[in-house]
Design a protein around this motif. Structure first.
Motif, PDB file in Angstrom:
ATOM      1  N   PHE A  13      26.574 -40.841 -29.935  1.00  0.00           N
ATOM      2  CA  PHE A  13      27.359 -42.117 -29.570  1.00  0.00           C
ATOM      3  C   PHE A  13      27.036 -43.072 -30.882  1.00  0.00           C
ATOM      4  CE2 PHE A  13      27.838 -46.346 -27.840  1.00  0.00           C
ATOM      5  CZ  PHE A  13      28.755 -46.252 -27.179  1.00  0.00           C
ATOM      6  N   PHE A  14      25.898 -43.104 -31.348  1.00  0.00           N
ATOM      7  CA  PHE A  14      25.586 -44.069 -32.409  1.00  0.00           C
ATOM      8  C   PHE A  14      26.181 -43.823 -33.770  1.00  0.00           C
ATOM      9  CE2 PHE A  14      22.866 -45.439 -36.391  1.00  0.00           C
ATOM     10  CZ  PHE A  14      22.713 -46.824 -35.747  1.00  0.00           C
ATOM     11  N   VAL A  20      22.582 -39.967 -27.191  1.00  0.00           N
ATOM     12  CA  VAL A  20      22.435 -41.365 -27.950  1.00  0.00           C
ATOM     13  C   VAL A  20      22.799 -41.229 -29.301  1.00  0.00           C
ATOM     14  CG1 VAL A  20      20.783 -43.238 -28.433  1.00  0.00           C
ATOM     15  CG2 VAL A  20      20.631 -41.863 -26.360  1.00  0.00           C
ATOM     16  N   PHE A  68      26.232 -49.463 -26.088  1.00  0.00           N
ATOM     17  CA  PHE A  68      24.855 -48.899 -26.631  1.00  0.00           C
ATOM     18  C   PHE A  68      23.402 -49.466 -26.393  1.00  0.00           C
ATOM     19  CE2 PHE A  68      21.963 -48.496 -30.433  1.00  0.00           C
ATOM     20  CZ  PHE A  68      22.032 -47.139 -30.758  1.00  0.00           C
ATOM     21  N   PHE A 114      28.875 -46.495 -34.573  1.00  0.00           N
ATOM     22  CA  PHE A 114      28.353 -47.724 -35.285  1.00  0.00           C
ATOM     23  C   PHE A 114      29.067 -47.778 -36.742  1.00  0.00           C
ATOM     24  CE2 PHE A 114      25.066 -48.977 -38.606  1.00  0.00           C
ATOM     25  CZ  PHE A 114      24.673 -50.203 -38.265  1.00  0.00           C
ATOM     26  N   SER A 142      28.803 -45.069 -20.371  1.00  0.00           N
ATOM     27  CA  SER A 142      27.709 -45.925 -19.864  1.00  0.00           C
ATOM     28  C   SER A 142      27.362 -45.673 -18.562  1.00  0.00           C
ATOM     29  CB  SER A 142      27.937 -47.407 -20.235  1.00  0.00           C
ATOM     30  OG  SER A 142      28.316 -47.548 -21.568  1.00  0.00           O
ATOM     31  N   PHE A 187      30.989 -51.476 -28.225  1.00  0.00           N
ATOM     32  CA  PHE A 187      29.873 -50.763 -28.828  1.00  0.00           C
ATOM     33  C   PHE A 187      28.760 -51.355 -28.383  1.00  0.00           C
ATOM     34  CE2 PHE A 187      26.867 -50.554 -32.284  1.00  0.00           C
ATOM     35  CZ  PHE A 187      26.496 -49.159 -32.314  1.00  0.00           C
TER      36      PHE A 187
END
Length: 371
Positions: free
Chosen positions: A267-268, A264, A231, A272, A144, A227
């Protein structure tokens, strides 16, 4: 009137990995109060298949992630410490690398635990558990921070230039480590080794009489801080970056945009599914899911999605460093130095052997002369 309550020892606790023994003895107990009888009916939902799957699955996955993560992050650590200047991005990346190295160091212990039982004693149970939790949270936080750094660099290139001073990055990094250490305090307090009736040991979190409350709070904290909030930050930072890059007419715009989307998306995709499974386990702890077969499926899903999430420590060097041309040049230089050194020692060995042989011949000739 029928009331159902589910108690599942196969539910994840805090940020510790979902090993076969923690949760080791994955068994669900359903207590049913019957209208026709005055006693409680006791029904056991056994999960031996889930446990057997974990004993094979986890050691293989953890070993692969350990080898790849250790190699990539070690090379990146050497490059960052030897060849790069300590700008804000490099400081965050260096801390992320240290976090990933700490993370992968714990995996051989969890692999051994998954294959058999905990054999490293109570002290190592606490140490490895705390290191795992610290690296788990700090890794997410530093990802982040790197998004924030790129946001300040591209979106607010001039007005917030002072915010990207290296000393500020050291301060932010210190705060991240302190927060991660604070989040590991419950693990340090409650993690302990417990002896089972079969002579084996488990390393787990035991909250005593407040077990359900602590478990729910720490699961919620892991989902929120591990998360959901990171996110949201990444989506905000990189969407603003994408808007600025789209408005610019630079030659490298498409490549930069592609990298933003990849960061992005990766990471998702990695995190997720794991956090969705954690949330479903949270509902199970709240007794909103009581079905035995669903509980088994959730344990399978947690094992697989957790292992997918662990891949992040292998991909971080590729995503955040080695896609950069300058880092690739540094990597080539580092590998070249390593291979040259190996070649040097390989050449020295025959020469040393030849010299030793020559000395031996001289000694023999001297002995013969004296005779």
């Amino acid at each position: 009137m029928v009331k159902d309550a589910t108690l599942c020892s196969g539910t994840p606790k805090s940020a510790m990995p979902h090993t076969t023994d923690n949760p080791a003895n994955v068994t669900v107990y359903d207590y049913q109060y019957s209208d026709e009888e005055d006693y409680i009916q006791f029904v056991v939902c056994t999960k031996e298949n889930v446990k057997a799957f974990g004993k094979l699955f986890f050691p293989v996955v953890y070993t692969i992630v350990f080898l790849l993560g250790l190699t990539g992050n070690f090379l990146l650590f050497v490059i960052l410490t030897r060849y790069t200047k300590k700008k804000m991005t490099e400081v965050y990346l260096l801390n992320l690398t240290v976090s990933d190295l700490l993370f992968v160091v714990t995996l051989p212990f969890w692999a051994t635990y998954a294959a058999s039982h905990w054999v490293f004693g109570n002290a190592f149970c606490k140490i490895i558990g705390v290191i795992y939790t610290i690296s788990f949270h700090s890794g997410i936080f530093f990802i982040s921070c790197m998004g924030l750094d790129k946001y300040l660099e591209i979106v607010h290139a001039w007005s917030n230039k002072n915010l990207r001073a290296p000393r500020k990055s050291f301060l932010v990094s210190s705060v991240v480590w302190v927060v991660s250490i604070v989040l590991s305090i419950p693990d340090f307090i409650f993690i302990q080794v417990q002896d089972l009736h079969n002579g084996k040991q488990i390393c787990h979190l035991d909250y005593g009489q407040h077990n359900s409350i602590w478990k729910l709070l720490l699961q919620f904290q892991q989902i929120l801080l591990g998360f959901f909030l990171p996110f949201l930050c990444m989506v905000f930072f990189y969407s603003r970056i994408a808007c600025v890059l789209t408005a610019l007419m630079s030659p490298g715009k498409k490549r930069a945009l592609r990298l933003v989307v990849i960061l992005v998306a990766v990471f998702f995709v990695l995190w997720f599914p794991y956090n969705v499974t954690l949330f479903l386990h949270l509902l199970q702890n709240l007794h909103l899911i009581n079905d035995c077969e669903i509980s088994k499926d959730l344990d399978y899903a947690l094992q697989v999605t957790e292992s997918i999430a662990f891949i992040h420590c292998c991909l971080n060097p590729l995503l955040y460093a080695f896609v950069n041309k300058q880092f690739r040049l540094h990597l080539k230089k580092l590998l070249g130095a390593i291979f040259r050194r190996q070649k040097f020692f390989a050449l020295q060995l025959p020469e040393t052997s030849h010299s030793s042989s020559r000395c031996t011949d001289q000694v023999e000739m001297t002995s013969i002369t004296k005779l």
